[in-house]
Motif scaffolding. Sequence first.
Motif, short mmCIF file in Angstrom:
data_model
loop_
_atom_site.label_atom_id
_atom_site.label_comp_id
_atom_site.label_asym_id
_atom_site.label_seq_id
_atom_site.Cartn_x
_atom_site.Cartn_y
_atom_site.Cartn_z
N THR A 1 17.09 -14.83 5.14
CA THR A 1 18.03 -14.38 4.12
C THR A 1 18.60 -15.60 3.39
O THR A 1 18.48 -16.72 3.85
N ILE B 1 21.05 -11.73 0.81
CA ILE B 1 19.89 -10.96 0.39
C ILE B 1 18.64 -11.44 1.12
O ILE B 1 18.63 -12.53 1.70
N GLN C 1 27.30 -0.07 -3.71
CA GLN C 1 25.94 -0.47 -3.38
C GLN C 1 25.04 0.76 -3.49
O GLN C 1 25.36 1.82 -2.95
N GLU D 1 24.35 -8.00 3.25
CA GLU D 1 25.81 -8.07 3.38
C GLU D 1 26.41 -8.34 2.01
O GLU D 1 25.78 -8.94 1.15
N LYS D 2 27.67 -7.95 1.87
CA LYS D 2 28.40 -8.23 0.64
C LYS D 2 29.86 -8.50 0.99
O LYS D 2 30.41 -7.84 1.87
N THR D 3 30.46 -9.48 0.31
CA THR D 3 31.83 -9.88 0.61
C THR D 3 32.52 -10.26 -0.69
O THR D 3 31.97 -11.03 -1.48
N LYS E 1 22.10 -16.75 0.66
CA LYS E 1 23.35 -16.36 0.02
C LYS E 1 23.22 -16.48 -1.48
O LYS E 1 22.61 -17.43 -1.99
N ILE F 1 19.82 -5.98 -0.03
CA ILE F 1 21.10 -6.67 0.16
C ILE F 1 21.55 -6.34 1.58
O ILE F 1 21.75 -5.18 1.91
N ILE G 1 24.07 -3.76 -6.63
CA ILE G 1 25.50 -3.47 -6.64
C ILE G 1 25.99 -3.29 -8.07
O ILE G 1 25.42 -3.83 -9.01
N ILE H 1 31.72 -12.35 -5.81
CA ILE H 1 31.28 -11.82 -4.52
C ILE H 1 30.17 -12.70 -3.97
O ILE H 1 29.51 -13.43 -4.71
N GLU H 2 30.00 -12.60 -2.66
CA GLU H 2 28.89 -13.28 -2.00
C GLU H 2 27.98 -12.20 -1.43
O GLU H 2 28.45 -11.28 -0.75
N LEU H 3 26.69 -12.32 -1.74
CA LEU H 3 25.70 -11.40 -1.21
C LEU H 3 24.78 -12.15 -0.27
O LEU H 3 24.42 -13.31 -0.53
#
Length: 194
Positions: A185, A158, A103, A145-147, A187, A143, A116, A154-156
């Motif tokens: 926010t 934002i 990131q 969170e990121k997973t 997803k 951003i 990212i 991936i899931e962001l």
Amino acid sequence: MEQDRVIHTARQIVPVSQVPALDAYLSKEQYTKIEFDRLQVSSIYDTNQVEVVRVGYGCGNKMCQNVLVQVKDNETLSLELPESIYMDSLLLQSQYDTRALIQYGYDEGNVNRSGIVGIDLDTFQILKITDEDIEKLMGQIPIQEKTWIDAQTIELMIADVPDGSFEALKVWYDILNKEPSKAPTRKVIVTFTT
């Protein structure tokens, strides 16, 4: 002086001459010890066989040039990253794949934008984002969170803003700073291909 032109990682000593972008920068800047001492080195991945670090150079108050450096089987490879602020990395390790999300961000005072870059650490290649609209968001919005979902996805989380203008982001940050739970926010699912 040439013997001093090395990057010290956790387990390796890497000659700058093996990192072309950094070598070119230091040559252009007429290498000085002060400039070399300003290098930033962050560990991204480290096993007995492979070590990957991020090297920031030419850093100012809000920006660094960044390069990833991999040492594997006594071979050194490098990948240039966006000129930005390095924020952090997130690993995915599975039985078949090893991936990293890097990131990065841009500080505009009261507004920070981020993006990212996905890296396949097995092949040491940048993963391409398949959706052009999502690709355009990188470096434009915050951003949160990121997973990793799997090796390709991936899931962001934002900022949910009408556009990426400074004004829209300033309003969003004002809400975030006063009442974080009320900052809207959304997803976004990001899919990569190699």
